[in-house]
Design a protein around this motif. Structure first.
Motif, short mmCIF file in Angstrom:
data_model
loop_
_atom_site.label_atom_id
_atom_site.label_comp_id
_atom_site.label_asym_id
_atom_site.label_seq_id
_atom_site.Cartn_x
_atom_site.Cartn_y
_atom_site.Cartn_z
N ASN A 156 9.61 4.66 9.05
CA ASN A 156 9.59 5.59 10.19
C ASN A 156 8.59 6.73 10.01
N THR A 157 7.62 6.53 9.13
CA THR A 157 6.55 7.52 8.99
C THR A 157 5.24 6.86 9.41
N ASN A 158 4.24 7.66 9.73
CA ASN A 158 2.95 7.13 10.11
C ASN A 158 2.28 6.40 8.94
N ALA A 202 0.55 1.22 6.46
CA ALA A 202 0.63 0.29 5.33
C ALA A 202 1.12 -1.08 5.78
N VAL A 203 2.07 -1.12 6.71
CA VAL A 203 2.57 -2.40 7.22
C VAL A 203 1.47 -3.14 7.99
N GLU A 204 0.69 -2.40 8.77
CA GLU A 204 -0.41 -3.03 9.50
C GLU A 204 -1.45 -3.58 8.55
N SER A 253 -8.54 3.88 -2.62
CA SER A 253 -7.20 4.08 -3.14
C SER A 253 -6.22 4.25 -1.99
N PRO A 254 -5.16 3.44 -1.93
CA PRO A 254 -4.20 3.56 -0.83
C PRO A 254 -3.45 4.87 -0.89
N GLU A 255 -3.15 5.43 0.31
CA GLU A 255 -2.40 6.69 0.36
C GLU A 255 -0.99 6.51 -0.18
N CYS A 256 -0.35 5.43 0.19
CA CYS A 256 1.02 5.15 -0.25
C CYS A 256 1.10 3.72 -0.76
N LYS A 257 1.83 3.54 -1.85
CA LYS A 257 2.03 2.21 -2.42
C LYS A 257 3.53 1.92 -2.48
N TYR A 258 3.87 0.62 -2.51
CA TYR A 258 5.26 0.22 -2.35
C TYR A 258 5.65 -0.87 -3.34
N GLN A 305 -1.51 -2.49 -3.02
CA GLN A 305 -0.65 -1.59 -2.26
C GLN A 305 0.80 -2.08 -2.19
N TRP A 306 1.01 -3.38 -2.06
CA TRP A 306 2.36 -3.91 -1.90
C TRP A 306 2.70 -4.85 -3.06
#
Length: 615
Positions: free
Chosen positions: A188-190, A195-197, A208-213, A340-341
């Motif tokens: 639910n965050t931008n 990241a999903v897209e 470098s990705p902003e967020c990694k999971y 990233q994932w």
């Protein structure tokens, strides 16, 4: 004392009402008019007794009521009062109502005193400890979360003694930073939508990705799922990744949300990898298969971002191959840091393996100076029973365990169905608890004994097992025969499901409640190899006595029957045995002093306190 006050006030009120009723009749008030006034406040039982009150009016007029004359003069109007009969009747009703209200409030106040005193005594019994409860567990938990949606988070400290193991300042600070990462990059965050897209596009992020999971797949038994999620969480913290837990197998109904202001559950409906729960050792995108097929390589110092895959599947299950185990090598971690994932499947507690990765060792040393309390801190932070499960825990504890002076937990796990009702295993259990003085022995005769000086007055035994056979025999033993010390021993078993039922909500709810109840005991006896026992001992901060795993051809009780474990940490059942730098086999239990072999699974690894460890 308060109950005596209630009885005195009730008697005084009845007499006063009877006297007032008599006066009301003398002044022309009808008897049923007074009864109607009482009926506004009285219970059905009181209303049913009204005819008896009316019938006693004549006797009440002759009774000597100990009240002063001044109130009596106020209640009885002058014989030649100028007040009209109709108005006098209204005044009598009002006075009667007022007297009843005052008496009712006085009695209710005394009753509140009794209830409050009872609650205080119950809370004192719950903890069985002298220090006040530590609601935030030494700073481990964040403050200010909604208590109604997750009662266990802040109430759990009222049911156990404060642990001597305090989280380090570095761990507390790391947890607060990670909570902020989860809020900034979680569902639910931008950032999460982007990241999903990116994952849906099938291409890696440029730069470098902003967020990694890291996504943790939930499967197998509840104990395995808890150990897997804890392992994934520590890896997420070490690599600054957002942890997302697969909501399969009721993970969303068994546990509260651990992170404030966000969710740790993966939104499955929008996740591009629709079949991720079916990933296995044969999945082409597994890290081991990518290495084997030369899709990626950790041999090159820097792999360009455009050559990295959009996601990597980490197969860290008990059946993982040699290439999959390269996950625990420094060069491979450097390669994975650009992806990233990551999707992780494991049924193991892989934390000891992370302590062997050189790149993580410095931070792990700072986060966990007590190496044998890693899971203890991770589990108490992450896993809070949902309100439904917490109700199972607290109701059972208060009803059967809270009054005992000493609690002994015994977890019986039979991996061989032939041992489900084995006299040899029963003998193993009783030999363990008697030999190690965990429970008093029973007398062979029917003699009664006086309590030994220093012996505990009451001991409660909590048995968890899929079957009731062992519980019934141990309970019968302590009922039929007196103990040598004179102690009273009660034996309890919350449930017996017959067999393990994977993924069934009611079964997992009871299993989670029983793990937690075991963690509240003072002493714990567990079964070797069992993840159920690992979870209970870790949450409770208890170093258990462990029953040796029975051999298939069991003809007698194992001797010795049990051993005192080297630490409260779970065992990593299938570690890698490879020296990443020398590229040859090695004994991972001899690399660092705080990672040693398990006693129940000889080839496994567990974290220990090197100062207390004896080979």
């Amino acid at each position: 004392m308060a109950l005596a006050a209630i009885n005195w006030e009730t008697e005084w009120t009845s007499r006063l009402l009877l006297k007032s009723a008599g006066r009301g009749r003398q002044s022309g008030a009808p008897a049923d008019g007074a009864a109607d006034d009482i009926g506004v406040f009285a219970s059905p039982e009181m209303q049913q007794r009204k005819p008896k009150v009316c019938a006693a009016e004549g006797a009440a007029q002759e009774m000597e009521i100990p009240v002063s004359r001044a109130p009596e003069a106020e209640l009885a109007p002058p014989e030649h009062s100028p007040v009209s009969p109709k108005k006098r009747l209204a005044l009598d009703k009002k006075r009667w109502c007022t007297v009843f209200n005052v008496a009712f409030v006085m009695a209710a106040a005394a009753l509140v005193v009794v209830i409050s005193a009872g609650d205080g005594a119950t809370m004192a019994q719950l903890r069985r400890g002298g220090s006040p409860p530590d609601k935030l567990l030494g700073g481990l938990l964040p403050d200010g979360l909604d208590e109604r949606s997750c009662r266990s988070r802040y109430e759990s400290s009222m049911y156990r003694r404060n642990t001597a193991r305090r989280p380090s300042p570095q761990l507390i600070a790391k947890l607060r930073r990670h909570e902020e990462l989860q809020r900034r990059c979680g569902p639910n965050t931008n950032a999460y939508r982007l990241a999903v897209e990116q994952l849906r596009s099938g291409k890696s992020v440029v730069g470098s990705p902003e967020c990694k999971y890291v996504v943790s797949i939930s499967y197998r038994g509840l104990g395995n799922r808890i150990l897997a999620a804890a392992s994934a969480f520590l890896y997420a913290m070490l690599t600054d990744r957002v942890l997302l837990v697969d909501p399969s197998n009721e993970m969303d109904e068994l546990f509260c949300e651990p992170f404030p202001g966000t969710t740790w559950l993966l939104p499955r409906q929008d996740f591009p990898l629709a079949s991720y729960t079916n990933f296995s050792i044969n999945t082409a995108e597994s890290y081991g298969n990518m290495l084997k097929n030369k899709v990626v390589s950790a041999d090159t110092p820097m792999t360009p971002a455009e050559k990295l895959p959009a996601f990597v599947y980490l197969h860290l299950d008990h059946d993982y191959a040699h290439e999959d185990k390269m996950f625990f090598c420094d060069d491979d971690q450097r390669l994975l840091s650009g992806v990233q994932w990551l999707v992780m499947r494991t049924d193991l507690y892989t934390v000891p393996g992370l302590f062997l990765v050189t790149a993580f060792q410095e931070e792990l040393d700072a986060l966990f100076p007590d190496r044998d309390a890693v899971f203890h801190h991770l589990a108490r932070y992450l896993f809070h029973p949902s309100n439904h499960v917490w109700g199972l825990v607290t109701r059972y504890y208060r009803a059967y365990l809270a009054r005992a002076e000493h609690l002994v937990g015994i977890q019986v796990r039979n991996f061989d169905p032939r041992h489900a009702q084995s006299p040899h295993v029963l003998r193993q259990i009783t030999s363990c608890v008697w030999r190690e003085k965990l429970l008093p022995e029973v007398l062979d005769t029917e003699e009664h004994t006086t309590r030994t000086p220093g012996a505990k007055s009451t001991t409660a035994v909590l048995i968890t097992s899929l079957r009731a056979w062992y519980y019934e025999r141990i309970k019968g033993m302590y009922w039929d025969q007196a103990t040598v010390t004179g102690e009273d021993v009660s034996v309890h078993q919350p449930s017996n499901e017959g067999q393990q039922q994977f993924g069934k909500k009611s079964h997992d709810g009871r299993a989670w409640a029983e793990m937690y109840l075991l963690s509240l005991c003072d002493v714990l006896v567990t079964s070797g190899w069992s993840t159920f026992g690992y979870v209970a001992q870790g949450i409770g901060g208890l170093t258990p006595w462990v029953l040796h795993k029975q051999p298939e051809n069991l003809t007698a009780a194992p001797h010795p029957p049990c051993f005192n474990d080297v630490s409260m940490e779970p065992c990593f059942h299938a570690p890698h045995v490879y020296d990443c730098k020398m590229r040859r086999g090695l004994d991972p239990g001899e690399v660092v002093p705080h990672v040693r072999h398990c006693q129940d699974v000889s080839w496994g690894l567990k974290l220990v306190d090197p100062k207390a460890y004896k080979a």
